[in-house]
Design a protein around this motif. Structure first.
Motif, PDB file in Angstrom:
ATOM      1  N   UNK A 110     -73.517  29.766-128.037  1.00 33.04           N
ATOM      2  CA  UNK A 110     -74.951  30.214-127.360  1.00 33.04           C
ATOM      3  C   UNK A 110     -76.104  30.357-128.498  1.00 33.04           C
ATOM      4  N   UNK A 111     -75.632  30.100-129.310  1.00 30.65           N
ATOM      5  CA  UNK A 111     -77.561  30.427-129.561  1.00 30.65           C
ATOM      6  C   UNK A 111     -77.662  28.868-130.050  1.00 30.65           C
ATOM      7  N   UNK A 112     -76.983  27.990-130.222  1.00 28.52           N
ATOM      8  CA  UNK A 112     -77.369  26.592-129.639  1.00 28.52           C
ATOM      9  C   UNK A 112     -77.852  25.791-128.513  1.00 28.52           C
ATOM     10  N   UNK A 113     -77.694  26.400-127.866  1.00 26.36           N
ATOM     11  CA  UNK A 113     -77.412  26.645-125.971  1.00 26.36           C
ATOM     12  C   UNK A 113     -78.959  26.908-126.051  1.00 26.36           C
ATOM     13  N   UNK A 114     -79.515  28.674-126.668  1.00 20.55           N
ATOM     14  CA  UNK A 114     -80.854  28.775-125.802  1.00 20.55           C
ATOM     15  C   UNK A 114     -81.452  28.133-126.938  1.00 20.55           C
ATOM     16  N   UNK A 115     -81.899  28.073-128.285  1.00 21.08           N
ATOM     17  CA  UNK A 115     -82.536  27.096-128.821  1.00 21.08           C
ATOM     18  C   UNK A 115     -83.297  25.980-128.479  1.00 21.08           C
TER      19      UNK A 115
END
Length: 614
Positions: free
Chosen positions: A362-367
């Motif tokens: 999730x974090x990588x996708x948001x970034x």
């Protein structure tokens, strides 16, 4: 969380529910009934309403069949589920049989008596399946009886409703081709097959052809429905219009006549009565569709789903999207593996790792402004003996600690709008044994063998499957699953028809994506699997060669665990491949990381010492 951790199958359900089914059979003068895992679309994932096999038996795997007779009951599973099925079903009710070595059509010849009447739901079995079952029944003098009402639906009091999730448009920039152009190609293919119409039963084909996605089944962005495509371009799409926004409905209206699901049978019947030549894929289409066409004067043309090969051979936009998705996913996996390395043995359980990995994705996708849409399947997070259960699904009841001296197998994937991922890595918890390291290295040799392969255009998956097994075979070892499955483009993580397996008869064509996942499983102790996704690409012309060749481009970006590799068991070329792969991983995902994770990745991807390369 996209993944839930409720208990998987419950073996206690079998006895009372089988008793209810037998009462129904008696009332309908049947001696037995066949309950497959499938729904009307024959997909890997089914909506909750269609999970009839799990409801009846407790078995929660993605492939299986039950046959319930008056006095006996059987459940058939393949090699992936031999351990799981024994944990999830009641052995006093169900006898386990092999879906591969003794499938129902073979089993019936020895276990069904003359005059027996065996019921089946023609919506839930393909044309090919029914043909094989009927041949076996005929051979022993039994009768295969189609039923109008599925008995499971009749006795399942709290059966869920059909899914009603919204349909969304898949952007042309990611699809790489307009839906109207895809449909024109399919219409031409239908005519070449000698048909006037073709029924699309696979929601993946409908999603691909119309450039739409949905959310009707777990982990695969599908909208359930049917389509009747016409050689003259007058197509029909059957979906509940409550799933459509105004924008989606306006878009789809330009491509097809939008019809309600309840119109499907009557429309197909009318076409048959008008003399239509209706193409059905015998490996995918329900027997019910053949019956509707043939019993109403139509001609059935047995032909492969016209969208299957076009969908499997990815275009430039889909390939570019997959590469981008794998860079993003590789960074997320690196963050997870770095974190995992810092945790002391016994401090984590399997669920904690699954939760952390989803947070990392999730974090990588948001970034990167490409959000995680879902996991592509329930993460296989197997510590110690759980890792030996090939398709283990962690639950609150089964979650184990990652203990000292064990192996941890993590098989996971993600659904991003630009691509679908699937990766497996196996890590030691503390100090691995020499046996563990040896067998890990044998599995790694198989993965490298497939990765380095160059093969003639037109090669089939069955012709290269042994390459992944050769090192294991030399040590009297093997694994009970195929080496690789096809992978969709923001579609099913297990996509046909391409595969690398003993039964993989489809040609491996340029643009096809597959997994490369050899393994080894020691029951009650540990499991090892290593998996990268690969893409079929044209190989450079070999000097002096005279035939076209293909090779594989690796898509997955994550290091292999150096602690597990016995370098003296790898030859020079294999070690050089590892070095090149790790250098590429660092170059691709290193710029997306920093601090402790980047330092960890640099160490994990460092070249092997020169003296280890021979």
């Amino acid at each position: 969380m996209f993944q839930t951790f409720d208990s998987a199958g419950d073996p206690s359900v079998g006895k009372p529910r089988v008793a209810k089914l037998r009462q129904w059979l008696t009332g309908h003068r049947l001696d037995g009934f066949i309950v497959p895992r499938a729904d009307e679309h024959q997909g890997e994932y089914v909506p909750a309403r269609a999970a009839r096999l799990k409801w009846l038996t407790g078995f929660s795997g993605s492939a299986g069949v039950a046959i319930v007779l008056k006095e006996r009951a059987f459940v058939f599973v393949d090699g992936r589920y031999q351990l799981q099925v024994r944990q999830e079903t009641d052995p006093s009710v169900f006898t386990v049989e092999s879906l591969i070595d003794n499938p129902p059509a073979v089993w019936m010849r020895e276990n069904i008596g003359k005059g027996a009447r065996i019921g089946f739901d023609p919506w839930l079995h393909t044309i090919s399946e029914v043909k094989a079952l009927k041949a076996s029944a005929d051979k022993v003098g039994a009768e295969l009886v189609p039923v109008e009402e599925n008995p499971i639906d009749a006795i399942w009091n709290d059966q869920p409703d059909a899914p009603m999730e919204p349909v969304e448009l898949h952007p042309n920039a990611l699809a790489g081709e307009l839906a109207k152009d895809k449909l024109a190609r399919l219409a031409a293919a239908i005519g070449k097959d000698g048909a006037t119409h073709a029924v699309l039963t696979d929601p993946s084909s409908i999603a691909w052809a119309f450039n739409i996605r949905g959310n009707d089944v777990p982990h695969t962005p599908l909208a359930l429905g049917f389509a009747i495509l016409a050689a003259d371009g007058r197509h029909r799409l059957y979906m509940d219009k409550r799933k459509f926004s105004r924008t989606v409905e306006a878009y789809l209206t330009q491509l097809a006549d939008l019809r309600e699901p309840g119109d499907f049978e009557s429309d197909l019947t009318a076409l048959a009565r008008d003399g239509a030549k209706i193409a059905l894929d015998p490996a995918l289409a329900a027997e019910k569709l053949r019956m509707l066409a043939a019993d109403n004067g139509g001609s059935v043309v047995e032909a492969a789903d016209p969208a299957r090969i076009p969908r499997a051979t990815k275009n430039k936009a889909e390939i570019a999207g997959s590469r981008a998705a794998h860079r993003r996913d590789g960074a997320a996996v690196a963050r997870l593996l770095c974190w995992l390395d810092r945790q002391p043995p016994g401090s984590l359980d399997e669920i904690a790792v699954v939760t952390r990995l989803e947070e990392s994705r999730r974090r990588t996708g948001e970034e990167t402004q490409m959000p995680l849409r879902d996991v592509s399947f329930d993460t296989i997070s197997g510590a110690g003996p759980n890792g030996a259960i090939m398709h283990y699904r962690v639950s609150r009841a089964t979650s184990r600690k990652l203990n000292e001296g064990e192996l941890f197998l993590l098989d996971s994937g993600a659904q991003y709008q630009d691509g679908t991922t699937d990766i497996t890595r196996t890590m030691p918890v503390g100090q691995p044994s020499e046996e563990m390291r040896e067998r890990y290295t044998l599995v790694l040799k198989g993965l490298i063998g497939i990765s380095r392969l160059r093969f003639p255009a037109g090669t089939r998956g069955s012709e290269i499957d042994a390459i992944a097994r050769m090192a294991l075979w030399r040590h009297g070892l093997d694994f009970a699953h195929g080496t690789g499955h096809g992978v969709g483009s923001y579609l099913a993580v297990h996509e046909g028809p391409q595969r690398i397996a003993r039964s993989g008869t489809e040609k491996l064509l340029e643009g096809m994506m597959l997994s490369n996942e050899p393994g080894y499983y020691k029951e009650g102790a540990y499991g090892i699997r290593l998996e990268n996704l690969i893409l079929v690409t044209p190989a450079e012309q070999i000097e002096g060669g005279d035939i076209a060749m293909h090779d594989f481009e690796t898509l997955t970006l994550a290091p292999f665990d150096r602690r597990m590799i016995k370098t003296h068991m790898l030859d020079r070329d294999e070690l050089h491949w590892l070095d090149r792969y790790h250098a590429w991983v660092l170059a691709e995902i290193g710029p997306m990381l920093d601090g402790e994770t980047l330092a960890w990745l640099e160490k994990a991807c460092a070249p092997f010492p020169q003296e280890e390369k021979g």
